[in-house]
Every structure is written in C-alpha cells, then in structure tokens.
Design a protein around this motif. Structure first.
Motif, short mmCIF file in Angstrom:
data_model
loop_
_atom_site.label_atom_id
_atom_site.label_comp_id
_atom_site.label_asym_id
_atom_site.label_seq_id
_atom_site.Cartn_x
_atom_site.Cartn_y
_atom_site.Cartn_z
N SER A 39 0.83 -1.21 0.00
CA SER A 39 0.00 0.00 0.00
C SER A 39 0.86 1.26 0.00
CB SER A 39 -0.92 0.00 1.22
OG SER A 39 -0.18 0.00 2.43
N TYR A 40 2.00 1.20 0.70
CA TYR A 40 2.91 2.35 0.68
C TYR A 40 3.43 2.60 -0.74
CZ TYR A 40 3.11 2.42 5.79
OH TYR A 40 2.80 2.52 7.11
N GLN A 59 0.83 4.30 -2.69
CA GLN A 59 0.69 5.68 -2.24
C GLN A 59 1.76 6.58 -2.84
OE1 GLN A 59 0.58 5.82 2.04
NE2 GLN A 59 -1.24 4.54 2.18
N TRP A 60 3.00 6.10 -2.91
CA TRP A 60 4.06 6.91 -3.52
C TRP A 60 3.79 7.14 -4.99
CZ3 TRP A 60 6.54 9.91 -0.65
CH2 TRP A 60 7.02 9.54 0.60
N THR A 92 0.84 7.31 -6.33
CA THR A 92 -0.25 8.29 -6.37
C THR A 92 0.26 9.69 -6.07
OG1 THR A 92 -1.80 6.56 -5.65
CG2 THR A 92 -2.51 8.85 -5.44
#
Length: 337
Positions: free
Chosen positions: A213-214, A217-218, A220
């Motif tokens: 998920s990290y 996120q990066w 995004t």
C-alpha cells in the motif's frame, strides 16, 4: 509561457519534477522490494514447517554460503560445541526488550566448523551480559533454521567486555576473526528444546505488512504532484490572459453596439449641439456682465466697471436667423427670443 522562466517558477517546477522522479524511481520501487522480500520470507517460513529437517550437509555444501532460498529451512547436524569459542551479539531486541544473542562455534562429525545461535539472554541491571548456562561438551544432535550472515553497516570490530567476546552482528566471519578459527559462512539458529539452547528466538511476523500500500501511495503522490503542476500552470495562464481578453471584448461590444447609435441619434445630437453653440443667445452672459458693471459703477470704481454694456440694438442684431430662432423658441420658450 514566459512566466515559467522566472526564478520562482523554475524552482517550483524543478522541485515537483524531482519529487515525482523520486516517487517513481526510488520510493515506490523500494516499497515494492520490501513487499517482495516479506512475501518471500513468509513463503520460506511456511515451507520450513511443511518440510521435515534434513542434514545440513545435504542442503549446504561444506565451506559454502547457504542459498538465500534455504533461509528458515530446518536442518539437522551432529557434533560438539566448542564452549571456549563463543561470543555474544549485542544491541539486539527480542520481544520488544534488549537482549544478547549467544553465538557458539560447533564442530560437526565430518570436521566442518559452523556457528550456532543458541538463543538470547537478557542483560543485567548494569546492562552487561548476565551469567547463562554453558554449552554441553558432549556430542549432540541439533536442529535449527538456516540463516545468512548479517552485516554491520559500521564495520565495527569485536571486543571483549565482562569476560565475553562481543560482536555487533550475527556474523560467522566476525566470530571466526574473534576466535582465530575458520568458520563456514552462515549459521544455524536453534529451535526450541535443543541441547544447549537458551531463550528461543521468535519467528518474524508473517503479516505481509503495509509495504504494497505504501508503494501505491508513492505512485499516487507522484501523479498528484504532476497533476498539480499542470493545474497551477493552467491557472496562471488563465489569470494572465483573462483580464485582457475581457477588456477587449468590452471595447468591441461598445464600438459595435454603440456605433449605430452614435451614427444615428448621436449624429442628430451633435448637429443639435452645434446649432445651439452657433446660435445660442448671449443674453445671460451680457446680463451677468451688466450687473457686475452696475455694482462697480455704484461703488465708484470705473476701472472695475469695465466697458459699457452693449445696447439692445447690438443684441438684437446678434439674434440667430429665423428658422434657428423658431427651433430654440420651441425648446426654451418664446419669451427669451
């Protein structure tokens, strides 16, 4: 677009581009790698329970480093501990508390020297190594999990304190350097209920973690940064072009819509104003001048009185022609003309 060459805009664009590049080339790939490493570790731990222990010599040839795919795999070995060739690994954390791990040399029956991690012990009140049971000197059979050597980023050398050799990493080569005896790469981490075992080291958490998920996120965040850059550039263009365009539109509307009016009704108004200026009566101005001269004469000031007031004959001669007079009489009243 010339505003983009200003220092503030140049710095802003460079920061956004650098952040987006870092997101797509460093931060997101780093999280993807950690997710892959965690997934591989979980797979290997699950395989260690599914496969029974096998002799260490069958899994790892003598004198060679273990294959990374064999990490956490259970292996068995028979031989003797060498209690004198032992060291403790400092600065460890086990179950959230400080600990020391005990790394002891072990000679197998086929003459190979390996390192065995016997487990952990807690430090004393003085933060030094407490006394712990020594390793047995008789031949024993051990079962443990294969591990790769750790590395110390600081490359700190081993030292002796409190009667114990101390290392900064669980590394068989650091142990070999401290005892002066060659040791095979890698080490064996004992499972529970083994001869010479101490506190059993817990298995790592098998949860996949937040790394995936990290990573997304990066990715995004990088896309949002580029989108925001485009949005602010477009907003700046609209702010720079908008007022000029609106003003030109207003002028165009005024010339287009008011042109006819100025040509029609405006033309008549201009001709009427010209007639008024050409044929307007001069009585109000003469009346004011006459009153001023009269006041000056009554005060006895002949110089201030100025020239004599024109005679009515002159005013009569100055009257406009008859057609213009009739138009003015209709507008201002016949009494004045």
């Amino acid at each position: 677009m010339r505003f983009l060459f200003k220092p503030g805009w140049i710095a802003f664009v460079l920061v956004v581009i650098a952040f987006a590049v870092a997101c797509y080339t460093l931060l997101a790939p780093w999280q993807f790698r950690r997710n892959a490493e965690r997934s591989l570790e979980n797979t290997q731990i699950a395989a260690s329970f599914a496969n029974p222990p096998r002799p260490l010599g069958e899994l790892v040839p003598a004198g060679t480093a273990p294959d990374p795919a064999l990490v956490w795999r259970q292996a068995s070995v028979r031989g003797r501990y060498l209690p004198a060739d032992e060291a403790v690994v400092r600065l460890r954390t086990v179950l959230g508390r400080p600990a020391f791990e005990v790394l002891t040399a072990f000679r197998t029956d086929d003459g190979q020297m390996i390192a065995v991690d016997r487990g952990y012990v807690r430090p004393g009140e003085d933060r030094q190594v407490t006394e712990y049971p020594p390793a047995p000197g008789d031949p024993v059979t051990l079962v443990g999990r294969i591990q790769l050597d750790e590395s110390d980023p600081g490359h700190r050398a081993s030292f002796t304190s409190g009667g114990h050799r101390q290392l900064y990493a669980a590394d068989s080569q650091l142990l070999a350097a401290s005892i002066g005896t060659p040791v095979s790469p890698g080490y064996l981490e004992l499972i529970d209920n083994q001869p010479g075992g101490l506190g059993v080291l817990p298995l790592p958490d098998t949860d996949s973690g937040p790394f995936l998920s990290y990573a997304w996120q990066w990715l995004t965040f990088g896309a949002m940064a580029l989108f925001g850059l485009g949005y602010f550039i477009r907003l700046e263009l609209l702010q720079r072009r908008g007022p000029a365009d609106d003003e030109s539109d207003d002028w165009d509307d005024g010339t287009a819509d008011g042109g006819a009016a100025e040509g029609g009704a405006g033309g008549g108004a201009e001709s009427g104003a010209a007639d008024l200026e050409e044929h307007a009566p001069a009585q109000p101005a003469r009346a004011v001048s006459a009153r001023a001269s009269l006041r000056a004469a009554l005060r006895g000031d002949q110089a201030a009185a100025g020239p004599a007031v024109p005679r009515p004959a002159q005013a009569k001669a100055a009257r406009p022609p008859e057609p213009a007079r009739e138009r003015l009489a209709d507008r201002y009243g016949k009494a004045r003309f």
